[in-house]
Design a protein around this motif. Structure first.
Motif, mmCIF file in Angstrom:
data_model
loop_
_atom_site.group_PDB
_atom_site.id
_atom_site.type_symbol
_atom_site.label_atom_id
_atom_site.label_comp_id
_atom_site.label_asym_id
_atom_site.label_seq_id
_atom_site.Cartn_x
_atom_site.Cartn_y
_atom_site.Cartn_z
ATOM 1 N N MET A 1 -53.800 -4.515 -32.412
ATOM 2 C CA MET A 1 -52.963 -4.982 -31.301
ATOM 3 C C MET A 1 -53.399 -6.350 -30.787
ATOM 4 O O MET A 1 -52.806 -6.883 -29.860
ATOM 5 C CB MET A 1 -53.007 -3.968 -30.155
ATOM 6 C CG MET A 1 -52.408 -2.613 -30.481
ATOM 7 S SD MET A 1 -50.634 -2.696 -30.671
ATOM 8 C CE MET A 1 -50.142 -3.062 -28.983
ATOM 9 N N GLU A 2 -54.444 -6.908 -31.384
ATOM 10 C CA GLU A 2 -54.991 -8.183 -30.897
ATOM 11 C C GLU A 2 -53.931 -9.282 -30.880
ATOM 12 O O GLU A 2 -53.829 -10.057 -29.935
ATOM 13 C CB GLU A 2 -56.171 -8.610 -31.776
ATOM 14 C CG GLU A 2 -57.461 -7.876 -31.493
ATOM 15 C CD GLU A 2 -58.158 -8.400 -30.251
ATOM 16 O OE1 GLU A 2 -57.724 -9.433 -29.715
ATOM 17 O OE2 GLU A 2 -59.129 -7.778 -29.809
ATOM 18 N N ASP A 3 -53.133 -9.343 -31.949
ATOM 19 C CA ASP A 3 -52.169 -10.439 -32.079
ATOM 20 C C ASP A 3 -51.128 -10.424 -30.962
ATOM 21 O O ASP A 3 -50.636 -11.478 -30.548
ATOM 22 C CB ASP A 3 -51.469 -10.356 -33.439
ATOM 23 C CG ASP A 3 -52.440 -10.624 -34.589
ATOM 24 O OD1 ASP A 3 -53.500 -11.213 -34.316
ATOM 25 O OD2 ASP A 3 -52.138 -10.236 -35.726
ATOM 26 N N THR A 4 -50.780 -9.232 -30.469
ATOM 27 C CA THR A 4 -49.738 -9.133 -29.446
ATOM 28 C C THR A 4 -50.174 -9.771 -28.134
ATOM 29 O O THR A 4 -49.324 -10.174 -27.326
ATOM 30 C CB THR A 4 -49.363 -7.664 -29.189
ATOM 31 O OG1 THR A 4 -50.531 -6.952 -28.741
ATOM 32 C CG2 THR A 4 -48.851 -7.003 -30.463
ATOM 33 N N LEU A 5 -51.481 -9.873 -27.903
ATOM 34 C CA LEU A 5 -51.978 -10.421 -26.636
ATOM 35 C C LEU A 5 -52.658 -11.771 -26.810
ATOM 36 O O LEU A 5 -53.230 -12.296 -25.848
ATOM 37 C CB LEU A 5 -52.959 -9.427 -25.999
ATOM 38 C CG LEU A 5 -52.364 -8.087 -25.548
ATOM 39 C CD1 LEU A 5 -53.451 -7.177 -25.018
ATOM 40 C CD2 LEU A 5 -51.303 -8.294 -24.486
ATOM 41 N N SER A 6 -52.618 -12.312 -28.022
ATOM 42 C CA SER A 6 -53.341 -13.563 -28.269
ATOM 43 C C SER A 6 -52.770 -14.714 -27.433
ATOM 44 O O SER A 6 -53.512 -15.531 -26.879
ATOM 45 C CB SER A 6 -53.282 -13.906 -29.758
ATOM 46 O OG SER A 6 -51.935 -14.006 -30.188
ATOM 47 N N ILE A 7 -51.435 -14.777 -27.319
ATOM 48 C CA ILE A 7 -50.815 -15.866 -26.543
ATOM 49 C C ILE A 7 -51.177 -15.731 -25.065
ATOM 50 O O ILE A 7 -51.547 -16.706 -24.394
ATOM 51 C CB ILE A 7 -49.286 -15.849 -26.738
ATOM 52 C CG1 ILE A 7 -48.940 -16.127 -28.203
ATOM 53 C CG2 ILE A 7 -48.621 -16.866 -25.825
ATOM 54 C CD1 ILE A 7 -47.464 -16.031 -28.509
ATOM 55 N N SER A 8 -51.072 -14.494 -24.554
ATOM 56 C CA SER A 8 -51.409 -14.252 -23.154
ATOM 57 C C SER A 8 -52.864 -14.608 -22.874
ATOM 58 O O SER A 8 -53.175 -15.224 -21.850
ATOM 59 C CB SER A 8 -51.138 -12.787 -22.806
ATOM 60 O OG SER A 8 -51.539 -12.500 -21.496
ATOM 61 N N HIS A 9 -53.750 -14.228 -23.801
ATOM 62 C CA HIS A 9 -55.180 -14.527 -23.639
ATOM 63 C C HIS A 9 -55.400 -16.040 -23.631
ATOM 64 O O HIS A 9 -56.157 -16.576 -22.801
ATOM 65 C CB HIS A 9 -55.973 -13.866 -24.763
ATOM 66 C CG HIS A 9 -57.441 -13.872 -24.528
ATOM 67 N ND1 HIS A 9 -58.330 -13.202 -25.318
ATOM 68 C CD2 HIS A 9 -58.197 -14.482 -23.574
ATOM 69 C CE1 HIS A 9 -59.558 -13.400 -24.876
ATOM 70 N NE2 HIS A 9 -59.496 -14.171 -23.815
ATOM 71 N N ALA A 10 -54.727 -16.724 -24.537
ATOM 72 C CA ALA A 10 -54.881 -18.180 -24.603
ATOM 73 C C ALA A 10 -54.390 -18.837 -23.306
ATOM 74 O O ALA A 10 -55.012 -19.784 -22.801
ATOM 75 C CB ALA A 10 -54.103 -18.717 -25.803
ATOM 76 N N ASN A 11 -53.296 -18.329 -22.756
ATOM 77 C CA ASN A 11 -52.777 -18.875 -21.488
ATOM 78 C C ASN A 11 -53.770 -18.675 -20.350
ATOM 79 O O ASN A 11 -53.975 -19.572 -19.516
ATOM 80 C CB ASN A 11 -51.448 -18.212 -21.139
ATOM 81 C CG ASN A 11 -50.330 -18.625 -22.082
ATOM 82 O OD1 ASN A 11 -50.429 -19.657 -22.732
ATOM 83 N ND2 ASN A 11 -49.290 -17.820 -22.165
ATOM 84 N N MET A 12 -54.378 -17.478 -20.314
ATOM 85 C CA MET A 12 -55.363 -17.212 -19.257
ATOM 86 C C MET A 12 -56.576 -18.120 -19.404
ATOM 87 O O MET A 12 -57.084 -18.665 -18.408
ATOM 88 C CB MET A 12 -55.777 -15.732 -19.295
ATOM 89 C CG MET A 12 -54.735 -14.796 -18.735
ATOM 90 S SD MET A 12 -55.292 -13.092 -18.603
ATOM 91 C CE MET A 12 -55.230 -12.590 -20.311
ATOM 92 N N ASP A 13 -57.044 -18.296 -20.637
ATOM 93 C CA ASP A 13 -58.186 -19.192 -20.859
ATOM 94 C C ASP A 13 -57.850 -20.612 -20.424
ATOM 95 O O ASP A 13 -58.673 -21.301 -19.799
ATOM 96 C CB ASP A 13 -58.574 -19.173 -22.340
ATOM 97 C CG ASP A 13 -59.416 -17.951 -22.701
ATOM 98 O OD1 ASP A 13 -59.798 -17.217 -21.769
ATOM 99 O OD2 ASP A 13 -59.689 -17.736 -23.895
ATOM 100 N N ALA A 14 -56.633 -21.042 -20.754
ATOM 101 C CA ALA A 14 -56.226 -22.397 -20.376
ATOM 102 C C ALA A 14 -56.177 -22.545 -18.857
ATOM 103 O O ALA A 14 -56.641 -23.559 -18.299
ATOM 104 C CB ALA A 14 -54.858 -22.715 -20.983
ATOM 105 N N THR A 15 -55.620 -21.526 -18.175
ATOM 106 C CA THR A 15 -55.547 -21.578 -16.710
ATOM 107 C C THR A 15 -56.940 -21.598 -16.090
ATOM 108 O O THR A 15 -57.214 -22.353 -15.144
ATOM 109 C CB THR A 15 -54.757 -20.365 -16.178
ATOM 110 O OG1 THR A 15 -53.468 -20.330 -16.789
ATOM 111 C CG2 THR A 15 -54.600 -20.443 -14.664
#
Length: 745
Positions: free
Chosen positions: A516-530
């Protein structure tokens, strides 16, 4: 026959050929011939015996057929004689009608005489039976009741046979035995009380329960006998069939339902944990009852009652009804979780139906679901909706609480490594952990959905966190004396970003499947960026704080006061170092970035001071003095930031080299070499612009307008070979625009 003969000859030839395959066998031809002759004689003898036996059988059969024929003729004659006699006796039978009526009357009178004693003693038997019921002697009471019912039923049956339409006499008998019906009802009441308390009675007095079962079995047999007689005669006594066995199971079913419903001792208003308590009591009661039913109750009932499985089904149905009722209520989020956890997991676990002591009679895999999948989906949907609202509220409240801490007059707490922090990350992720642990109790799918929800809300929360941090900075800039611990709490905000990052990774590793990692990769990247933006803006605001304090000292650079021996750079170094003593509480990833940024900004401000042309050196001696001072101050900066960056592994000397390169241009004594020195500077730092060169030459003070224009034009035509590792710095530095046109007039 010819065909048979040929086959026989062929078989014989084959047999002889098999015997005479070798020459030495010819000597035994006579021996073979005798052996075959004996076999032939034996076969003929058996054949003759078989034929003789068949002939004897045929002879015997013919004899028996002959005898049977004679018997049939005799029977036929006898039937003719019987028919003749029957026709002659018809009139005689009609004359015996009075005798037949007398026999029926005699039978009825005989029944009356036989029950006469019971008929006269009915009131006394009724009293005795009533006393026996009150004393709890149920078997003896039932025996007397059976005798009374038997007397009544026999009398009514005889009356029915004599005159089925005579309702007056039937009602008379029924009225005379009227008290007997009350006795039957009293006895039944006692039986149902015992049945209702069967799980208690079987522990204290199993004999009483066995007596009740025996009475019910007796009544079942009487019911069957009366129904059989009804099929033959059409008569059935009043009150039959009693169906006490069916009533017993109905009583048990109502008792089970009442027991399940009666376990709710609290309401939501009186106890927030009412549902958890209710479900736990149900679990304990059901398990205890089924264990008693298996070990004790099963022995008190006949095998064909299948009492344990019947009770198991009753409990299952009662539980299903109760769970559906609870599911239909307006449950809160935690109550939905408690209900689904109990229904989907606890019910089939070793704590309940999966208990080893209930095996093998109870197979959890064969049990139907307590609530339908549709209801489960509705509850989960409601739970997710409620949880979403709750999480948003919790996060908002946590942020508001954290903001109140930011204006405190005491420093924030430090972790075990001495880094400032607030309780916000711990509160947020503790809340996430609790909800994920709760969801994991239900199933993996819900756990994943809750994790996705938490991370989605975390994404939105971080945006609000960024906005609040920016407002905190803006409020501080309005009055730099407030809040008192602004720097320390901004450091805590920066450190929280790293804590958030680590906590998000930990949460995903603990609760998210690898597929399931791929499904949250974009969300995780957005949080890291924020988080990086929050930390970067926080670091920038802290550096702004530093440079606001440095501004008076930066304004002294490259002025007459500076040239005459101002200690502005020393003060700058001390101030930066003092601030960085506080900045040591920043976690390493951001501290390293902040140190590099501080170094870059100091150098930029120093070069900006040069480009502002606050001073123009009058002679070579001033240029030499000023250049040497610049080189010395560059070394001070280098030493300072090398000290601040200790252990980071970063090269901090390159930025100070720019100051030294500019100093070399100013220090140059031979104007004819000025172009060469400037071109060297430009080749090292290709982002330097014409206005920068013009300003630098103005500060030098000995370059004519023509020389400046010539150098600038020549440099514009020359090739540029920038260093690929060079990070542009001059593009941030602006030169007053009014100066350049004056120089080029």
């Amino acid at each position: 026959m010819e065909e048979t003969d040929r086959e026989a000859v062929a078989t014989a030839v084959q047999r002889v050929a098999g015997m005479l395959q070798r020459p030495d066998q010819l000597d035994k031809v006579e021996q073979y011939r005798r052996r075959e002759a004996r076999k032939k004689a034996s076969v003929e003898a058996r054949l003759k015996a078989a034929i003789q036996s068949q002939l004897d059988g045929v002879r015997t059969g013919l004899s028996q057929l002959h005898n049977a024929l004679n018997d049939v003729k005799d029977i036929q004659q006898s039937l003719v004689d019987v028919n003749k006699d029957w026709r002659q006796s018809i009139n005689t039978i009609e004359n015996l009608k009075d005798v037949k009526d007398a026999v029926v009357q005699h039978s009825q009178l005989a029944a009356a005489v036989e029950n006469l004693k019971n008929i006269f003693s009915v009131p006394e038997i009724v009293r005795e039976t009533h006393d026996l019921i009150e004393r709890g002697e149920l078997l003896q009471a039932h025996r007397k009741l059976m005798d009374l019912e038997c007397s009544r039923d026999n009398l009514m049956y005889e009356q029915y046979r004599m005159d089925s339409k005579n309702t007056h006499d039937m009602n008379l008998i029924h009225t005379y035995f009227g008290d007997m019906q009350k006795l039957s009802e009293e006895l039944a009441k006692q039986l149902w009380m015992v049945v209702q308390r069967s799980l208690v009675t079987v522990r204290r007095d199993p004999t009483l329960l066995v007596s009740v079962v025996r009475i019910i079995e007796r009544e079942e047999k009487i019911d069957r006998r009366m129904l059989d007689r009804k099929k033959q005669t059409g008569f059935i006594p009043p009150g039959r069939p009693k169906k006490w066995k069916e009533k017993m199971f109905n009583i048990l079913e109502r008792t089970v339902s009442t027991r399940i419903e009666g376990t709710q001792a609290d309401t939501r208003e009186s106890d927030k944990m009412w549902l958890v308590r209710h479900l736990e009591i149900i679990r304990k009661y059901v398990l205890d009852d089924l264990l008693v039913a298996k070990t004790l109750l099963d022995q008190c009932f006949p095998p064909h009652y299948d009492i344990f499985n019947r009770l198991l089904n009753m409990y299952h149905q009662a539980l299903a009804t109760r769970m559906q009722e609870l599911a239909a209520e307006d449950l809160e989020a935690n109550e939905i979780v408690s209900l689904l956890t109990w229904v989907l997991n606890t019910y089939t676990s070793a704590e309940m139906m999966g208990n080893s002591e209930l095996s093998p009679e109870v197979d959890v895999n064969s049990l139907d679901a307590l609530i339908s999948q549709n209801v489960v989906d509705q509850l989960l949907s409601k739970y997710m909706s409620t949880l979403t609202s709750n999480i948003i509220g919790w996060l908002r409240k946590a942020l508001e609480t954290d903001k109140k801490d930011w204006i405190k007059e005491t420093e924030p707490e430090a972790d075990q490594d001495g880094y400032y922090q607030t309780t916000l990350p711990a509160i947020v992720f503790q809340m996430f952990e609790q909800n994920l642990q709760v969801a994991a109790q239900i199933n993996e799918d819900l756990k994943t959905k809750v994790l996705v929800l938490c991370l989605q809300q975390m994404n939105s929360f971080l945006t609000r966190y960024k906005d609040e941090a920016q407002l905190y900075k803006e409020d501080h800039l309005k009055n730099r004396q407030y809040p008192q611990c602004y720097v320390q709490y901004m450091i805590a905000v920066i450190n929280n970003c790293q804590t958030f990052k680590e906590s998000i990774i930990s949460l995903k590793r603990k609760y998210l499947k690898s597929d399931m990692e791929d499904t949250l990769s974009i969300s995780h990247a957005n949080m890291d960026a924020t988080l990086d933006i929050i930390a970067k803006e926080g670091c920038s605001s802290l550096l702004d704080e530093v440079f606001m304090d440095l501004e008076p000292h930066l304004n002294e650079l490259m002025t007459k006061k500076w040239l005459m021996g101002s200690n502005a750079v020393g003060t700058i170094c001390v101030t930066v170092e003092d601030y960085f003593n506080d900045f040591a509480k920043i976690k390493k990833p951001y501290k390293k970035t902040m140190t590099l940024e501080a170094h870059r900004r100091v150098v930029v401000e120093y070069i900006r001071a040069i480009m502002l042309k606050r001073i123009s050196f009058k002679n070579a001696e001033e240029r030499k003095e000023g250049a040497e001072r610049m080189i010395k101050e560059a070394e001070q900066f280098r030493f300072l930031f090398k000290k601040l960056a200790a252990g980071s592994g970063e090269d901090t000397e390159g930025l100070c080299d720019i100051i030294e390169a500019i100093a070399e241009v100013i220090k140059l004594t031979d104007p004819s070499l000025l172009y060469l020195e400037v071109s060297t500077l430009v080749s090292k730092y290709p982002d330097i612009r014409d206005d920068h060169i013009a300003a630098l030459l103005t500060v030098r003070g000995d370059a004519s307008r023509d020389m400046k224009q010539t150098i600038i034009e020549t440099l514009d035509q020359g090739p540029s070979q920038p260093n690929p590792n060079y990070v542009p710095i001059f593009k941030e530095i602006t030169v007053p625009t009014l100066t350049v046109p004056k120089l080029l007039k």
